[in-house]
Design a protein around this motif. Sequence first.
Motif, PDB file in Angstrom:
ATOM      1  N   LEU A  55      -4.111 -16.451   3.082  1.00  0.00           N
ATOM      2  CA  LEU A  55      -5.071 -15.366   3.250  1.00  0.00           C
ATOM      3  C   LEU A  55      -4.375 -14.131   3.802  1.00  0.00           C
ATOM      4  O   LEU A  55      -4.654 -12.998   3.395  1.00  0.00           O
ATOM      5  CB  LEU A  55      -6.198 -15.805   4.191  1.00  0.00           C
ATOM      6  N   GLY A  56      -3.432 -14.347   4.709  1.00  0.00           N
ATOM      7  CA  GLY A  56      -2.669 -13.231   5.249  1.00  0.00           C
ATOM      8  C   GLY A  56      -1.880 -12.512   4.172  1.00  0.00           C
ATOM      9  O   GLY A  56      -1.815 -11.278   4.134  1.00  0.00           O
ATOM     10  N   GLN A  57      -1.264 -13.284   3.277  1.00  0.00           N
ATOM     11  CA  GLN A  57      -0.515 -12.669   2.181  1.00  0.00           C
ATOM     12  C   GLN A  57      -1.442 -11.922   1.225  1.00  0.00           C
ATOM     13  O   GLN A  57      -1.077 -10.875   0.683  1.00  0.00           O
ATOM     14  CB  GLN A  57       0.259 -13.740   1.429  1.00  0.00           C
ATOM     15  N   LEU A  58      -2.647 -12.475   1.016  1.00  0.00           N
ATOM     16  CA  LEU A  58      -3.612 -11.781   0.158  1.00  0.00           C
ATOM     17  C   LEU A  58      -4.034 -10.452   0.778  1.00  0.00           C
ATOM     18  O   LEU A  58      -4.133  -9.430   0.089  1.00  0.00           O
ATOM     19  CB  LEU A  58      -4.841 -12.672  -0.075  1.00  0.00           C
ATOM     20  N   VAL A  59      -4.293 -10.453   2.087  1.00  0.00           N
ATOM     21  CA  VAL A  59      -4.661  -9.213   2.772  1.00  0.00           C
ATOM     22  C   VAL A  59      -3.508  -8.218   2.707  1.00  0.00           C
ATOM     23  O   VAL A  59      -3.698  -7.023   2.426  1.00  0.00           O
ATOM     24  CB  VAL A  59      -5.046  -9.499   4.235  1.00  0.00           C
ATOM     25  N   GLY A  60      -2.287  -8.717   2.949  1.00  0.00           N
ATOM     26  CA  GLY A  60      -1.121  -7.850   2.864  1.00  0.00           C
ATOM     27  C   GLY A  60      -0.949  -7.274   1.474  1.00  0.00           C
ATOM     28  O   GLY A  60      -0.628  -6.085   1.302  1.00  0.00           O
ATOM     29  N   GLY A  61      -1.163  -8.108   0.449  1.00  0.00           N
ATOM     30  CA  GLY A  61      -1.075  -7.632  -0.929  1.00  0.00           C
ATOM     31  C   GLY A  61      -2.137  -6.598  -1.239  1.00  0.00           C
ATOM     32  O   GLY A  61      -1.882  -5.623  -1.961  1.00  0.00           O
ATOM     33  N   ALA A  62      -3.348  -6.795  -0.692  1.00  0.00           N
ATOM     34  CA  ALA A  62      -4.426  -5.819  -0.899  1.00  0.00           C
ATOM     35  C   ALA A  62      -4.078  -4.486  -0.252  1.00  0.00           C
ATOM     36  O   ALA A  62      -4.356  -3.412  -0.813  1.00  0.00           O
ATOM     37  CB  ALA A  62      -5.736  -6.366  -0.328  1.00  0.00           C
ATOM     38  N   ILE A  63      -3.451  -4.533   0.933  1.00  0.00           N
ATOM     39  CA  ILE A  63      -3.009  -3.301   1.589  1.00  0.00           C
ATOM     40  C   ILE A  63      -1.971  -2.592   0.727  1.00  0.00           C
ATOM     41  O   ILE A  63      -2.030  -1.373   0.509  1.00  0.00           O
ATOM     42  CB  ILE A  63      -2.432  -3.609   2.988  1.00  0.00           C
ATOM     43  N   ASN A  64      -1.021  -3.368   0.224  1.00  0.00           N
ATOM     44  CA  ASN A  64       0.020  -2.784  -0.632  1.00  0.00           C
ATOM     45  C   ASN A  64      -0.581  -2.068  -1.836  1.00  0.00           C
ATOM     46  O   ASN A  64      -0.219  -0.933  -2.157  1.00  0.00           O
ATOM     47  CB  ASN A  64       0.964  -3.882  -1.135  1.00  0.00           C
ATOM     48  N   LEU A  65      -1.511  -2.742  -2.504  1.00  0.00           N
ATOM     49  CA  LEU A  65      -2.079  -2.177  -3.726  1.00  0.00           C
ATOM     50  C   LEU A  65      -2.964  -0.976  -3.426  1.00  0.00           C
ATOM     51  O   LEU A  65      -2.953   0.020  -4.165  1.00  0.00           O
ATOM     52  CB  LEU A  65      -2.869  -3.250  -4.480  1.00  0.00           C
ATOM     53  N   GLY A 122      10.073   4.340  -3.123  1.00  0.00           N
ATOM     54  CA  GLY A 122       9.499   3.222  -2.391  1.00  0.00           C
ATOM     55  C   GLY A 122       8.013   3.403  -2.167  1.00  0.00           C
ATOM     56  O   GLY A 122       7.413   4.403  -2.547  1.00  0.00           O
ATOM     57  N   VAL A 123       7.414   2.413  -1.492  1.00  0.00           N
ATOM     58  CA  VAL A 123       5.990   2.482  -1.186  1.00  0.00           C
ATOM     59  C   VAL A 123       5.770   3.517  -0.090  1.00  0.00           C
ATOM     60  O   VAL A 123       6.700   3.957   0.589  1.00  0.00           O
ATOM     61  CB  VAL A 123       5.443   1.112  -0.737  1.00  0.00           C
ATOM     62  N   THR A 124       4.530   3.915   0.117  1.00  0.00           N
ATOM     63  CA  THR A 124       4.224   4.953   1.105  1.00  0.00           C
ATOM     64  C   THR A 124       4.468   4.442   2.524  1.00  0.00           C
ATOM     65  O   THR A 124       4.256   3.256   2.819  1.00  0.00           O
ATOM     66  CB  THR A 124       2.758   5.394   0.986  1.00  0.00           C
ATOM     67  N   PRO A 125       4.920   5.297   3.442  1.00  0.00           N
ATOM     68  CA  PRO A 125       5.133   4.866   4.830  1.00  0.00           C
ATOM     69  C   PRO A 125       3.871   4.292   5.473  1.00  0.00           C
ATOM     70  O   PRO A 125       3.952   3.414   6.337  1.00  0.00           O
ATOM     71  CB  PRO A 125       5.581   6.166   5.529  1.00  0.00           C
ATOM     72  N   ASP A 126       2.690   4.797   5.090  1.00  0.00           N
ATOM     73  CA  ASP A 126       1.439   4.287   5.660  1.00  0.00           C
ATOM     74  C   ASP A 126       1.255   2.798   5.405  1.00  0.00           C
ATOM     75  O   ASP A 126       0.584   2.102   6.181  1.00  0.00           O
ATOM     76  CB  ASP A 126       0.247   5.054   5.074  1.00  0.00           C
ATOM     77  N   THR A 127       1.827   2.299   4.325  1.00  0.00           N
ATOM     78  CA  THR A 127       1.725   0.870   4.020  1.00  0.00           C
ATOM     79  C   THR A 127       2.315   0.055   5.155  1.00  0.00           C
ATOM     80  O   THR A 127       1.726  -0.932   5.620  1.00  0.00           O
ATOM     81  CB  THR A 127       2.472   0.547   2.710  1.00  0.00           C
ATOM     82  N   SER A 167       2.488  -8.389  -5.159  1.00  0.00           N
ATOM     83  CA  SER A 167       2.319  -8.907  -3.798  1.00  0.00           C
ATOM     84  C   SER A 167       0.896  -9.375  -3.540  1.00  0.00           C
ATOM     85  O   SER A 167       0.642 -10.124  -2.592  1.00  0.00           O
ATOM     86  CB  SER A 167       2.713  -7.842  -2.768  1.00  0.00           C
ATOM     87  N   LEU A 168      -0.053  -8.942  -4.386  1.00  0.00           N
ATOM     88  CA  LEU A 168      -1.439  -9.380  -4.241  1.00  0.00           C
ATOM     89  C   LEU A 168      -1.705 -10.664  -5.019  1.00  0.00           C
ATOM     90  O   LEU A 168      -2.293 -11.614  -4.494  1.00  0.00           O
ATOM     91  CB  LEU A 168      -2.391  -8.280  -4.707  1.00  0.00           C
ATOM     92  N   ILE A 169      -1.273 -10.714  -6.273  1.00  0.00           N
ATOM     93  CA  ILE A 169      -1.641 -11.855  -7.115  1.00  0.00           C
ATOM     94  C   ILE A 169      -0.745 -13.070  -6.899  1.00  0.00           C
ATOM     95  O   ILE A 169      -1.178 -14.197  -7.125  1.00  0.00           O
ATOM     96  CB  ILE A 169      -1.650 -11.468  -8.609  1.00  0.00           C
ATOM     97  N   SER A 170       0.483 -12.864  -6.430  1.00  0.00           N
ATOM     98  CA  SER A 170       1.380 -14.003  -6.237  1.00  0.00           C
ATOM     99  C   SER A 170       0.852 -15.002  -5.212  1.00  0.00           C
ATOM    100  O   SER A 170       0.813 -16.202  -5.484  1.00  0.00           O
ATOM    101  CB  SER A 170       2.778 -13.519  -5.852  1.00  0.00           C
TER     102      SER A 170
END
Length: 476
Positions: free
Chosen positions: A188-198, A209-214, A304-307
Amino acid sequence: MADLKSKDLPPHEIHEGSIQPSPTNVTDIAHGVDMDHYRATVPLWKRVWQHSLTQMMLLSVQAFCGPAMSDAITGLGGGGLATPQVSNITNAITYAMLAIFCFFGGPIVNKLGVKWALVIGAATFPIQGSAYYCNSKFGNQWYLIFSGAISGIGTACWYVAEAGAIMTLAPSGARGKYLALWIVSRNLGQLVGGAINLSKNHLKGADGGVTPDTYLAFVIIECIALPFALLITPFERVVRSDGTKIVTAETLSTKMELRRIVKTMTSKLVMFSALWALWSFFYGGTWSTYLGTYFSVRARALSSLISPFFCIVGCFGLGFILDMKHLSQRRRAQIGLWTVVILNVGVYIWSIIMQAKFDHHNPGHIDWEDGLYPSSFLPYFFRADDRAVVPVLHVLAYLILCNGCSGSIEAVGQAIAYGMNTQTTSNPMVGFCVTFGLLAAALGPMIMLVNTTPDRIPADIIAEQQDAAREKIESV
């Protein structure tokens, strides 16, 4: 907290250097609690706090905030940075330190105590997220590399303490439920992290790279782990739901513990499972480089969300195989082994073919709208799905060996894998071929190990002995 040593189990079935108690006689397990007196003399808030389920929930929150967020950052490919080089260097250092400190994890945790080992580990969780933020925002690479060493040490303390705690806290009839709670919290933590990333990186056309806010979002979540670690109670005060307490034995000297670690590491079981443990976590550096090199920012965020979602599917799938009651435990282990092997052989062949095409013609940064996306991403998808179930096949080794042994070997694999990909010009083809070769080398010893799987694992024997001793005490 040292193990209780069983006189009834063979030497290779004793967990050296861990905190998991293995009581096997009436004296050891006669530490039941008079529940009527306990309820009458202990306030409700304290009973709730000292309950084994509460402590397991505190551990699960830490798993959600720490390792799961770290996995989410890793799932971005190259840590989400514009190039994967510095991230690979950082991860190589992290896993090198993790390997060293997992090896000595038993003595370290025994000296610190479970609670303070968890506190030290939780205090280091935000360092990783903050280091990636500083690198993304200010280009501060030295802090990112330095954070790898600190995170490796802290995470090793936390992992060794957590692994034994999970096995120790659960009552004999609820191990599956407690383990399920931990698995759900990690995924669940990885899913939340993936949702934040997306959510932070879903716009098309973003380069680098991804945004610093991520990373700021990850730092906030990682900071939450520390207060929950401080709420852990000393395990000798924990009362399980069945009215039993965790029994601790006298602490061994550091010299004696080190001798037993060396003996365990040179045992037949470790020698046979070492290559498999090395291979099972060798994929990280290569796949991280593959994602960071060939995929767009938002495509990496989507991965990072679907994996982790399909990690759960894969875990339950193999769990179904391993729980088929009409088959012997050995047959179930054999089916599980060949399921993973066949899946991985297909993935490696596929990934090598795709990498050969990329070597011939660099596709640039593939986006999820591109026609090349499905065929290029699916190898990573299946490997990510499989990474959750590979460790299940050496779960018997975890039950028999010390908690640090397998973790140390796995961390060595990760350190080597990331170290191989520390050059900007690194070709994932090398990593794919080396990983494929490791699987071939590990398969023979693992087949021999699985073919000697006992009908009953030590945990089941211990549970039966506890029940028998409890009945004997009640009959007196």
